[in-house]
Scaffold this active site. Sequence first.
Site, PDB file in Angstrom:
ATOM      1  N   ASP A 104       0.986  -0.880  -0.601  1.00 27.30           N
ATOM      2  CA  ASP A 104      -0.196   0.012  -0.080  1.00 27.30           C
ATOM      3  C   ASP A 104       0.708   1.398   0.198  1.00 27.30           C
ATOM      4  O   ASP A 104       1.694   1.389   0.635  1.00 27.30           O
ATOM      5  CB  ASP A 104      -1.021   0.198   1.239  1.00 27.30           C
ATOM      6  CG  ASP A 104      -1.772   1.306   1.595  1.00 27.30           C
ATOM      7  OD1 ASP A 104      -2.605   1.102   0.656  1.00 27.30           O
ATOM      8  OD2 ASP A 104      -1.432   1.812   1.960  1.00 27.30           O
ATOM      9  N   TYR A 145       3.283   9.987   0.105  1.00 28.80           N
ATOM     10  CA  TYR A 145       4.198   9.029   0.737  1.00 28.80           C
ATOM     11  C   TYR A 145       5.399   9.590   0.352  1.00 28.80           C
ATOM     12  O   TYR A 145       5.979   9.263   1.285  1.00 28.80           O
ATOM     13  CB  TYR A 145       4.437   8.167   1.485  1.00 28.80           C
ATOM     14  CG  TYR A 145       2.794   7.413   1.966  1.00 28.80           C
ATOM     15  CD1 TYR A 145       1.884   8.389   2.234  1.00 28.80           C
ATOM     16  CD2 TYR A 145       2.050   6.284   1.502  1.00 28.80           C
ATOM     17  CE1 TYR A 145       0.764   8.053   2.697  1.00 28.80           C
ATOM     18  CE2 TYR A 145       1.184   5.697   2.429  1.00 28.80           C
ATOM     19  CZ  TYR A 145       0.258   6.834   2.793  1.00 28.80           C
ATOM     20  OH  TYR A 145      -0.691   6.085   3.620  1.00 28.80           O
ATOM     21  N   LYS A 174      -3.108   6.073  -4.361  1.00 28.50           N
ATOM     22  CA  LYS A 174      -3.941   6.687  -4.272  1.00 28.50           C
ATOM     23  C   LYS A 174      -3.428   8.425  -4.974  1.00 28.50           C
ATOM     24  O   LYS A 174      -1.859   8.494  -4.847  1.00 28.50           O
ATOM     25  CB  LYS A 174      -3.880   7.202  -2.341  1.00 28.50           C
ATOM     26  CG  LYS A 174      -3.529   5.637  -2.084  1.00 28.50           C
ATOM     27  CD  LYS A 174      -3.703   5.973  -0.199  1.00 28.50           C
ATOM     28  CE  LYS A 174      -3.510   4.831   0.987  1.00 28.50           C
ATOM     29  NZ  LYS A 174      -1.896   4.566   1.417  1.00 28.50           N
ATOM     30  N   HIS A 190      -7.788   9.920  -2.115  1.00 35.58           N
ATOM     31  CA  HIS A 190      -6.500   9.472  -0.426  1.00 35.58           C
ATOM     32  C   HIS A 190      -7.799   9.893   0.038  1.00 35.58           C
ATOM     33  O   HIS A 190      -8.083   9.690   1.385  1.00 35.58           O
ATOM     34  CB  HIS A 190      -5.426   9.934  -0.688  1.00 35.58           C
ATOM     35  CG  HIS A 190      -4.770   9.995   0.606  1.00 35.58           C
ATOM     36  ND1 HIS A 190      -3.268   9.542   0.127  1.00 35.58           N
ATOM     37  CD2 HIS A 190      -4.585   9.610   1.889  1.00 35.58           C
ATOM     38  CE1 HIS A 190      -2.718   9.062   1.463  1.00 35.58           C
ATOM     39  NE2 HIS A 190      -3.487   9.541   2.266  1.00 35.58           N
TER      40      HIS A 190
HETATM   41  N1  LIG Z   1      -5.207   5.947   3.749  1.00 40.39           N
HETATM   42  C1  LIG Z   1      -4.910   6.629   4.183  1.00 40.39           C
HETATM   43  O1  LIG Z   1      -5.344   8.099   5.066  1.00 40.39           O
HETATM   44  C2  LIG Z   1      -3.841   5.951   5.565  1.00 40.39           C
HETATM   45  C3  LIG Z   1      -3.345   4.997   5.404  1.00 40.39           C
HETATM   46  N2  LIG Z   1      -2.387   4.395   6.296  1.00 40.39           N
HETATM   47  C4  LIG Z   1      -1.805   3.348   5.324  1.00 40.39           C
HETATM   48  O2  LIG Z   1      -1.970   2.084   6.701  1.00 40.39           O
HETATM   49  C5  LIG Z   1      -0.269   1.810   6.297  1.00 40.39           C
HETATM   50  C6  LIG Z   1      -0.333   1.358   8.320  1.00 40.39           C
HETATM   51  O3  LIG Z   1      -0.480   2.413   9.357  1.00 40.39           O
HETATM   52  P1  LIG Z   1       0.642   2.965   9.835  1.00 40.39           P
HETATM   53  O4  LIG Z   1      -0.234   4.451   9.998  1.00 40.39           O
HETATM   54  O5  LIG Z   1       1.375   3.568   9.480  1.00 40.39           O
HETATM   55  O6  LIG Z   1       0.421   2.753  10.948  1.00 40.39           O
HETATM   56  P2  LIG Z   1       0.529   1.282  11.818  1.00 40.39           P
HETATM   57  O7  LIG Z   1      -0.865   0.790  12.927  1.00 40.39           O
HETATM   58  O8  LIG Z   1       0.800   0.201  11.131  1.00 40.39           O
HETATM   59  O9  LIG Z   1       1.585   1.065  12.741  1.00 40.39           O
HETATM   60  C7  LIG Z   1       2.933   0.860  12.423  1.00 40.39           C
HETATM   61  C8  LIG Z   1       4.311   1.567  13.511  1.00 40.39           C
HETATM   62  O10 LIG Z   1       3.862   0.087  14.007  1.00 40.39           O
HETATM   63  C9  LIG Z   1       5.761  -0.035  14.213  1.00 40.39           C
HETATM   64  N3  LIG Z   1       5.417  -1.787  14.153  1.00 40.39           N
HETATM   65  C10 LIG Z   1       5.264  -2.157  12.730  1.00 40.39           C
HETATM   66  N4  LIG Z   1       5.581  -3.794  13.111  1.00 40.39           N
HETATM   67  C11 LIG Z   1       5.674  -3.902  14.970  1.00 40.39           C
HETATM   68  C12 LIG Z   1       5.181  -5.089  15.758  1.00 40.39           C
HETATM   69  N5  LIG Z   1       5.266  -6.581  14.968  1.00 40.39           N
HETATM   70  N6  LIG Z   1       5.642  -4.988  16.455  1.00 40.39           N
HETATM   71  C13 LIG Z   1       6.219  -3.673  17.083  1.00 40.39           C
HETATM   72  N7  LIG Z   1       6.389  -2.255  16.537  1.00 40.39           N
HETATM   73  C14 LIG Z   1       5.711  -2.751  15.244  1.00 40.39           C
HETATM   74  C15 LIG Z   1       6.399   0.604  13.014  1.00 40.39           C
HETATM   75  O11 LIG Z   1       7.456   0.634  13.637  1.00 40.39           O
HETATM   76  P3  LIG Z   1       8.713   0.480  12.039  1.00 40.39           P
HETATM   77  O12 LIG Z   1       8.929   0.364  10.974  1.00 40.39           O
HETATM   78  O13 LIG Z   1      10.029   1.202  12.886  1.00 40.39           O
HETATM   79  O14 LIG Z   1       9.211  -1.222  12.518  1.00 40.39           O
HETATM   80  C16 LIG Z   1       5.153   1.412  13.372  1.00 40.39           C
HETATM   81  O15 LIG Z   1       6.553   2.349  13.672  1.00 40.39           O
HETATM   82  C17 LIG Z   1       0.165   2.971   7.020  1.00 40.39           C
HETATM   83  O16 LIG Z   1       1.554   2.735   6.062  1.00 40.39           O
HETATM   84  C18 LIG Z   1      -0.206   3.130   4.690  1.00 40.39           C
HETATM   85  O17 LIG Z   1       0.117   2.513   3.933  1.00 40.39           O
HETATM   86  C19 LIG Z   1      -2.439   5.052   7.247  1.00 40.39           C
HETATM   87  C20 LIG Z   1      -2.651   6.116   7.138  1.00 40.39           C
HETATM   88  C21 LIG Z   1      -3.933   6.537   6.965  1.00 40.39           C
HETATM   89  O1  LIG Z   2      -2.155   7.971   4.158  1.00 39.12           O
HETATM   90  C1  LIG Z   2      -1.724   8.940   5.250  1.00 39.12           C
HETATM   91  C2  LIG Z   2      -2.468   9.939   6.188  1.00 39.12           C
HETATM   92  O2  LIG Z   2      -3.743  10.226   5.244  1.00 39.12           O
HETATM   93  C3  LIG Z   2      -1.029  10.899   5.279  1.00 39.12           C
HETATM   94  O3  LIG Z   2      -1.767  10.964   3.820  1.00 39.12           O
HETATM   95  C4  LIG Z   2      -2.312  12.750   5.453  1.00 39.12           C
HETATM   96  O4  LIG Z   2      -1.647  12.397   6.865  1.00 39.12           O
HETATM   97  C5  LIG Z   2      -0.930  13.596   4.958  1.00 39.12           C
HETATM   98  O5  LIG Z   2       0.190  13.110   6.012  1.00 39.12           O
HETATM   99  C6  LIG Z   2      -1.334  14.657   5.339  1.00 39.12           C
HETATM  100  O6  LIG Z   2      -1.152  15.655   7.016  1.00 39.12           O
HETATM  101  O7  LIG Z   2      -2.767  14.954   5.200  1.00 39.12           O
END
Ligand SMILES: NC(=O)C1=CN([C@@H]2O[C@H](COP(=O)(O)OP(=O)(O)OC[C@H]3O[C@@H](n4cnc5c(N)ncnc54)[C@H](OP(=O)(O)O)[C@@H]3O)[C@@H](O)[C@H]2O)C=CC1
Ligand SMILES: O=C[C@H](O)[C@@H](O)[C@@H](O)[C@H](O)C(=O)O
Length: 309
Positions: free
Chosen positions: A45, A50, A78, A109
Amino acid sequence: MVTTTFKLNNGLEMPAVGLGTWQSKAGEVQTAVSYALQNGYKLVDGAYCYANEDEVGEGLKEAFAAGVKREDVFVVTKVWATYNTRVEEGLDKSLKSLGLDYVDLLLVHWPVLLNPNGNHDKFPTLPNGKRDVIFDYNHVDGWKQMEAVLKTGKTKAIGVSNYSKKYLEQLIPHATVVPAVNQIENHPSLPQQEIVDFCREHGIHVMAYSPLGSTGSPLMSAEPVIKIAEKKGVSPGTVLLSYHVSRGSTVLAKSVTPTRIKANLEIVALDDEDLKLLNAYSDDLASKGELKRYVYPPFGIDFGFPDKS
Ligand SMILES: NC(=O)C1=CN([C@@H]2O[C@H](COP(=O)(O)OP(=O)(O)OC[C@H]3O[C@@H](n4cnc5c(N)ncnc54)[C@H](OP(=O)(O)O)[C@@H]3O)[C@@H](O)[C@H]2O)C=CC1
Ligand SMILES: O=C[C@H](O)[C@@H](O)[C@@H](O)[C@H](O)C(=O)O
């Protein structure tokens, strides 16, 4: 057996678990993507916003060179808010960075337009520092562009992200193509049952983001999560990710750490008792007004989510 794929409303199969790439640094995400795809992941994803799609593309290339087949990977990108009136142009930029001629799924997005002629390609601002939002934009117009781009074959499916029930209700009567997906923040501290149920009724598949509570994975220490993890002999992360697959959703976890990337593929079946405990946790937070939304960018727009305006 735990589900490994879900069928979308256009017949496409989507994997139940995917690798997130938001906030994955340029120097780390290439390896993360390549490692994930060579170790069982089938979905990546990403997003134009990003600002790391070149490196995601390098990771894809590395995995393909190692024998992973393009047709076995489900790539999501997105359209960013500055491109909602230029959807095909936005997609073309992502495709170029990713080194692909199609993605599997293209999402809107956020249902908002940031000034396409503003002072920044992604985050244009006004002199007062606020985001340069075009307030008279109608998100249904953006969806019409998504429908047009679907016909080009540059994406196999189209969907939305960050759509509340209210926004979906505005969109669906005007849609020729019902969104295949709604990607939303989802976890036991923000179950969004109303949207999940609405999506299910309308054949829209839910992709759950920030399942661990986003940066620093704060939900790993939630009491019921730990309790279930101990009972089942799995990690708290597995409980948080399995919660979505049990709910019929795809889940995205971001990590750039190989051991975590691998661990996050472990999904187990949660039974009624486990789900009851997690639902009771959610209900308790809701009754105290303590639901937690980790991702709500400062657009200055009410997206229609009941917990936040
Ligand atoms: N459509 C949208 O607006 C959005 C989409 N997304 C999508 O969803 C994805 C996931 O959400 P996101 O907000 O990144 O957060 P997550 O809930 O996936 O958490 C990510 C965090 O958790 C840590 N982590 C991951 N796996 C583990 C584990 N097994 N044990 C301990 N810590 C762990 C990572 O650290 P580290 O990397 O250092 O290992 C990072 O700090 C995003 O990356 C993106 O692709 C997210 C937010 C908004
Ligand atoms: O996908 C992840 C989140 O939606 C991210 O794209 C937004 O939070 C963006 O950084 C913003 O500041 O608007």
